[in-house]
Design a protein around this motif. Sequence first.
Motif, PDB file in Angstrom:
ATOM      1  N   ASP A  73       4.742  -1.875 -11.760  1.00 31.52           N
ATOM      2  CA  ASP A  73       3.522  -2.633 -12.046  1.00 31.52           C
ATOM      3  C   ASP A  73       3.753  -3.650 -13.158  1.00 31.52           C
ATOM      4  O   ASP A  73       2.833  -4.053 -13.852  1.00 31.52           O
ATOM      5  N   GLN A 107       8.473 -10.198  -1.132  1.00 33.45           N
ATOM      6  CA  GLN A 107       7.518 -10.221  -0.024  1.00 33.45           C
ATOM      7  C   GLN A 107       8.194 -10.072   1.333  1.00 33.45           C
ATOM      8  O   GLN A 107       7.745 -10.619   2.337  1.00 33.45           O
ATOM      9  N   ARG A 163       7.808  -9.137  -7.251  1.00 32.32           N
ATOM     10  CA  ARG A 163       7.350  -8.356  -6.098  1.00 32.32           C
ATOM     11  C   ARG A 163       7.830  -9.068  -4.835  1.00 32.32           C
ATOM     12  O   ARG A 163       7.178  -9.994  -4.349  1.00 32.32           O
ATOM     13  N   ASP A 177      -2.243  -8.340  -6.700  1.00 35.55           N
ATOM     14  CA  ASP A 177      -3.000  -7.404  -5.861  1.00 35.55           C
ATOM     15  C   ASP A 177      -2.885  -7.755  -4.383  1.00 35.55           C
ATOM     16  O   ASP A 177      -2.960  -6.890  -3.526  1.00 35.55           O
ATOM     17  N   LEU A 225       2.601  -7.780  -1.299  1.00 34.54           N
ATOM     18  CA  LEU A 225       3.079  -6.493  -0.798  1.00 34.54           C
ATOM     19  C   LEU A 225       3.279  -5.543  -1.972  1.00 34.54           C
ATOM     20  O   LEU A 225       3.594  -5.968  -3.082  1.00 34.54           O
ATOM     21  N   GLU A 226       3.131  -4.265  -1.709  1.00 33.22           N
ATOM     22  CA  GLU A 226       3.270  -3.273  -2.775  1.00 33.22           C
ATOM     23  C   GLU A 226       4.659  -3.308  -3.384  1.00 33.22           C
ATOM     24  O   GLU A 226       5.634  -3.652  -2.725  1.00 33.22           O
ATOM     25  N   SER A 227       4.701  -2.927  -4.637  1.00 37.06           N
ATOM     26  CA  SER A 227       5.952  -2.905  -5.378  1.00 37.06           C
ATOM     27  C   SER A 227       6.100  -1.533  -6.037  1.00 37.06           C
ATOM     28  O   SER A 227       5.103  -0.896  -6.371  1.00 37.06           O
TER      29      SER A 227
END
Length: 186
Positions: free
Chosen positions: A70, A99, A97, A62, A65-67
């Motif tokens: 999921d 960074q 994920r 969480d 950085l967004e991926s």
Amino acid sequence: RRQARRDIQRGLDGNKSIAFVNIKGGATKTTATYLTAAIFGTVRGGSVLAWDANENKGTLGDRALESPHDRTAVDLLSNLDFFSGGRNQHELVQYMRPQGDLRFDVLASQNTAGTSAVVDGAGFLAMRETLRAFYRMMFVDTGNSPSGLTWESVVQTADLLVICSSNKEDQVKVAASTIDTLQKSG
């Protein structure tokens, strides 16, 4: 500062695993794991993994950085054979994920707490062995369950243990209790 940078960049005699431990939640394990991986990724130049090995829902994924996916460690474990022997490194991005400029990857723990599948101690050891082909340094957030098989496997295989705590009386007491737990388990 230059000497600290040289120390971080020095050659390693093999892969290294650093575990961040404390049996209390909220003791800064996740933050310390992320920030330490960021420093080493940035200064060393990659081949660094921050791994959330929490048997319950961890929060490292969480905070990353967004991926575009999921997927978690549970998903990677179910497809681990695909990566055995250092094969298919280019496909790891489907589980990790990245960074960005920090030049390290995050492997998130399961997405949900409760009865869903988790990575147990044997699963952690199998993943660790496979991931050693891809990462020179692994920074592992243990979660809070010292009686859990995953926690035990992380601690037993770590080259270095970092006992996390903030400057609060209750957290310092639990950090001392964590040290006692570690000593009792050998």
